[in-house]
Design an enzyme around this catalytic site. Structure first.
Site: not given
Lengths: 345, 345
Positions: A118, A176-178, A228, A302
């Site tokens: 991680h 920054d995305m999951a 998606k 951001g």
């Protein structure tokens, strides 16, 4: 209740704890910086809150304290690193740095990393490219927490990606995305508050839609936009795990993960000043957008994190008392000093 | 009601129409192939249904029939193309081919394209990389059809991206997705059927959530996952329009668009056979996932389209009678023969 901690003090303290957990000083500094930067940017789920989990891994031997990070294959612009089973931040930082070195020589660089762990918030790595006139991409695969569309078993992670792009303005563009609808941390927040979660965030252990955050944590996150998010999670798993020869798919049930980093120098496409003029125009267009009803206006990806960072660098970081208690317990178990809190103003 | 058309006949007929609209024969063939491939894969919104719109552009002079496509900047692995204001398919195909040529020489190629137009389904371009042992990325910006998160004015397009990855199996992994919750074409389908759309797909002209597909078409699509889809749309606009020096942001209110293509050779990271063994394992894991209740099982991104293509290559393509009427009218206006339908079995 929260207390305020100076970010510089938090970073020194955090690095000291990691040294006591067996890391080399310079490695401990890297890990501490990634964690404190996440807290500064308001991404607490990837900040010092993770320390107790990391400490368990280091003490239990599932994380190697002093890993050998090595280059497995090197093609000039591209390379594969083996993270030696250490803290993911160390292999990730080496990976992004290597991609940037190659980009400095050749205009672009890409590095896939295996046998890592991680590595915290991906924005941290992508943003280093934006500081070097480059577009940065940082990707990792995550533990398995989503069911593929049409399936009833967890087989993919909500693998996140981060893009960073220089703007010549205060804040770079940082996305920054999951690939899930929400990050798992949001379930924990709802649980702590005793609040239900909206339908559409997660499934329970039996695969049924749920509003119960506890049941959801035993179940699965839902992919962003159904097929998606599932599809994007698979593609990112390929870039990380399959390309590097590391863990992927259901192999992520065990410890360890894989990453992918890329840097593209903007000058390879267009004079940098021309790029800055154009992207400044895009930023201005978006800032000038009339706000929606009840909204305070449009920000670039951001930008809120960038503003929060400046404010927290100045005023200090708020940390929950329960978290401070956990951190002080960890420090005590290592013979380290307690975390220094800022006296109330 | 639909009629069945042989794909080979449709392609020859389509190319002939574009020649009559002023394109060179080889360019007309490229355009026809991209359109028929989309129809074969079940992506009718990017198939021959677009021909009447393209014809209007070519006749009205907003699309140049015989464009000069030129290299604006060339850095070896990277280049920028100017599409000469022609059919987007021509500049896009040149862009992807150039990226693949550079990848063949250097392991990696990236091409940004400006002054191009609507280029159809992005999967078509990305898939060419997957046929050459490479991971392909194809991106375009679209006309403005979404509001940025927190804003009340349309300023971003639902810019799509496509990734294609070879698997060594029948079907490559092909993810082709827009950054809106649903594509605009789904609103038209609901309108034609007289059905409402779910809340969460779109806003009306006043920026309010709507279930009316007609009001939604005058309004705005909603970004996939709110700020995630908005952020991704901005990043993709930068890769296409800002990097290439073409149209971006509110400049997309006018005709013309920009693209970005990238090819990464897998051998630069890992022996190709090792990659195929690993990705085959991932495909097998996903195929073996127990189906969710009411679902028929798990497929990889692009797999249903791949199967449909094989079936339609064999049995022919179903086209709506209204569409066939439009196409026959277009042909008549150009002195071209009518589209040949397959006699009922």
């Amino acid at each position: 209740m929260t207390a305020i901690v100076e970010s510089a003090a938090l970073q020194t303290w955090t690095a000291d704890v990691f040294v006591r957990l067996g890391l080399h000083q310079e490695d401990a500094t890297v890990v501490a910086q990634t964690l404190v930067e996440a807290d500064l940017r308001g991404v607490g789920s990837h900040g010092v809150q993770r320390m107790t989990t990391y400490a368990r891994g280091l003490r239990g031997g599932t994380i190697v304290a002093q890993p050998q990070i090595s280059i497995v294959q090197d093609s000039g612009w591209a390379a594969v690193l083996d993270g030696g089973g250490g803290m993911g931040q160390l292999a990730a930082q080496r990976g992004m740095q290597l991609a940037l070195e190659r980009a400095a020589e050749r205009g672009h660089g890409a590095v896939a990393v295996r046998n890592s762990g991680h590595c915290g918030a991906m924005a941290y790595y992508a943003m280093q490219a934006a500081q070097r006139r480059s577009i940065g991409l940082a990707v990792t695969n995550a533990g398995i927490n989503m069911m593929p569309t049409g399936g009833s078993q967890k087989l993919v992670g909500n693998n996140p990606l981060a893009y960073a792009i220089p703007t010549g303005r205060d804040a770079p563009i940082v996305l920054d995305m999951a690939t899930s609808v929400v990050a798992g941390g949001k379930l924990d927040v709802a649980r702590l508050r005793g609040e239900p979660i909206p339908l559409g965030w997660a499934l329970d252990g039996a695969g049924r839609p749920t509003t119960d955050p506890v049941a959801a944590r035993q179940g699965a996150l839902l992919p962003l936009g159904g097929p998606k998010g599932y599809g994007l999670a698979v593609v990112l798993d390929v870039l990380c795990g399959v390309l590097s020869g590391g863990r992927f798919g259901n192999g992520l049930g065990g410890p360890g993960s894989s990453h992918f980093f890329e840097a593209l120098q903007i000058e390879a496409f267009t004079p940098y000043d021309d790029f800055l003029a154009r992207i400044g125009e895009l930023v201005d267009q978006l800032h000038a957008c009339p706000p929606a009803e009840g909204a305070s206006g449009v920000v670039l990806p951001g930008e809120p994190e960038h503003r929060l960072r400046a404010q927290r660098l100045r005023d200090g970081l708020p940390l929950e008392d329960t978290l401070i208690g956990e951190l002080d317990d960890l420090a005590a178990s290592l013979g380290a000093p307690r975390l220094e809190k800022k006296p109330p103003a």
